[in-house]
Scaffold this active site. Structure first.
Site, PDB file in Angstrom:
ATOM      1  N   CYS A 181      -1.949   3.585   8.062  1.00 46.70           N
ATOM      2  CA  CYS A 181      -2.018   2.670   6.914  1.00 46.70           C
ATOM      3  C   CYS A 181      -1.512   3.342   5.647  1.00 46.70           C
ATOM      4  O   CYS A 181      -1.408   4.564   5.547  1.00 46.70           O
ATOM      5  CB  CYS A 181      -3.469   2.253   6.649  1.00 46.70           C
ATOM      6  N   CYS A 191      -4.539   0.499   1.521  1.00 51.41           N
ATOM      7  CA  CYS A 191      -4.893  -0.567   2.473  1.00 51.41           C
ATOM      8  C   CYS A 191      -6.287  -1.120   2.160  1.00 51.41           C
ATOM      9  O   CYS A 191      -7.224  -0.356   1.901  1.00 51.41           O
ATOM     10  CB  CYS A 191      -4.856  -0.023   3.896  1.00 51.41           C
ATOM     11  N   CYS A 250      -0.321  -0.617  10.629  1.00 48.57           N
ATOM     12  CA  CYS A 250      -1.375  -1.580  10.305  1.00 48.57           C
ATOM     13  C   CYS A 250      -0.762  -2.952  10.020  1.00 48.57           C
ATOM     14  O   CYS A 250       0.277  -3.059   9.366  1.00 48.57           O
ATOM     15  CB  CYS A 250      -2.141  -1.078   9.082  1.00 48.57           C
ATOM     16  N   CYS A 273      -1.601  -3.884   5.842  1.00 51.12           N
ATOM     17  CA  CYS A 273      -0.893  -3.302   4.684  1.00 51.12           C
ATOM     18  C   CYS A 273       0.587  -3.056   4.958  1.00 51.12           C
ATOM     19  O   CYS A 273       1.310  -2.619   4.072  1.00 51.12           O
ATOM     20  CB  CYS A 273      -1.566  -2.007   4.244  1.00 51.12           C
TER      21      CYS A 273
END
Length: 354
Positions: free
Chosen positions: A42, A46, A73, A76
């Site tokens: 991430c 995030c 992810c 994000c």
């Protein structure tokens, strides 16, 4: 001067973990976190629930995180620029691409189920301007194209979706610094539009060199155009030269990952000190960065860090004179007139050239 690596080394884990907990945007484009319990990596910003420190691994790039077996992810979107992680922004940019000539309004946003205030804050955060400002710029692009081809003023006005001549002249003057009729007169320098993956740019050139290259949403663009016009005695009009074609070709190759050096002849307009700084910027290889202090040392003016920063900010030939390669002394991304999201994306592109 000591050679600087393409990206500065990551700091201690404790510093990165504190940035993760704070969702610190200063580390956008500089560091990513991989969570060992989920196998996902991430951004540090995030919105997902934060992992324990012992479950974190840190990476300088998405490629490094994927090579270690982590998946991106879905909240994000760490593979794209910061704005790519905002679904509202992604949706509206896609709609703008589909309907660039539409006269977007707050009523349109409400009809799509969006709160105009939320949209305004999101676009200001990512791009430094509102969605409606970006939409007006897209419409103005059509007008520039029509005028460049020699279309009558009223035809260009209507093509751009402006009902009133005063509205068209006002929008044009905000971008170029003077009304459109002055761009139709005979001139030595020509202004035209160049599309890039990071947005439209205005390029001004004569038959020998590029004099200005700026993203159209830069707030200081009208002032830069006025200053350039004053430097050349007002000899700026609409049109295209072979240097425009060369610039467009070289930019396409650069963004495609095929040309780290943007070999375009340039004409710099500024003081001798500014020329020193701008020429030093052109010696920074793609994939490397410098701090303002390092740049000041490079030109033999170690005490002039602030003056170097000011000269960097007044550069009018973006990308070709790569002011985006100057970062903070601590390795974080600092102000960039074209928008931090662009600086983030440009540095990411240039990692491939390192």
């Amino acid at each position: 001067m000591k050679k600087v690596s393409a990206m500065l080394d990551l700091p201690d884990d404790d510093i990165l973990y504190a940035a993760l907990l704070a969702r610190d945007p200063a580390w956008e484009g500089r560091a990513l976190v991989g969570v060992t319990t989920t196998g996902i990596f991430c951004r540090l910003t995030c919105p997902a629930r934060k992992p324990l420190a012992r479950n974190c691994r840190w990476f300088a790039s998405a490629d490094a995180a994927r090579a270690a077996g982590f998946r991106p992810c879905r909240r994000c979107h760490p593979l794209g620029a910061t704005a790519d992680g905002d679904p509202l922004v992604r949706d509206l940019l896609a709609r703008l691409d589909e309907r660039p000539d539409h006269r977007w309004s707050e009523s349109d946003l409400l009809a799509l189920g969006h709160d105009p205030s939320t949209v305004r804050r999101a676009f200001q955060r990512h791009f430094g301007q509102s969605f409606l400002d970006m939409a007006r710029a897209a419409r103005l692009r059509g007008a520039v194209a029509s005028l460049t081809k020699g279309s009558p003023m009223i035809e260009a006005q209507l093509d751009a979706g402006f009902d009133s001549a005063s509205g068209f002249r006002g929008a044009f003057a905000r971008l170029f610094g003077h009304p459109p009729h002055r761009m139709r007169q005979g001139s030595d320098l020509r202004a035209d539009w160049i599309d890039t993956p990071l947005g439209g740019m205005i390029a001004i050139a004569d038959d020998q060199a590029l004099h200005l290259l700026e993203f159209i949403d830069r707030k200081a663009l009208p002032d830069g155009l006025r200053r350039l016009s004053a430097h050349v005695g007002g000899r700026v009009g609409l049109g295209r030269t072979p240097v425009h074609d060369l610039t467009e070709t070289r930019l396409a190759a650069y963004f495609a990952g095929n040309a780290p050096l943007l070999q375009v002849p340039v004409r710099l307009h500024g003081t001798p000190f500014q020329h020193q700084v701008w020429q030093a910027l052109q010696t920074i290889p793609a994939g490397q960065t410098r701090s303002y202090a390092q740049l000041a040392h490079a030109i033999g003016r170690p005490a002039a860090t602030r003056a170097v920063a000011r000269a960097n900010a007044t550069n009018r030939i973006a990308l070709v004179v790569p002011c985006h390669r100057v970062i903070g002394a601590d390795g974080t991304l600092t102000g960039y007139a074209g928008g931090l999201w662009r600086k983030e994306r440009l540095i990411a592109i240039e990692r491939g050239y390192a």
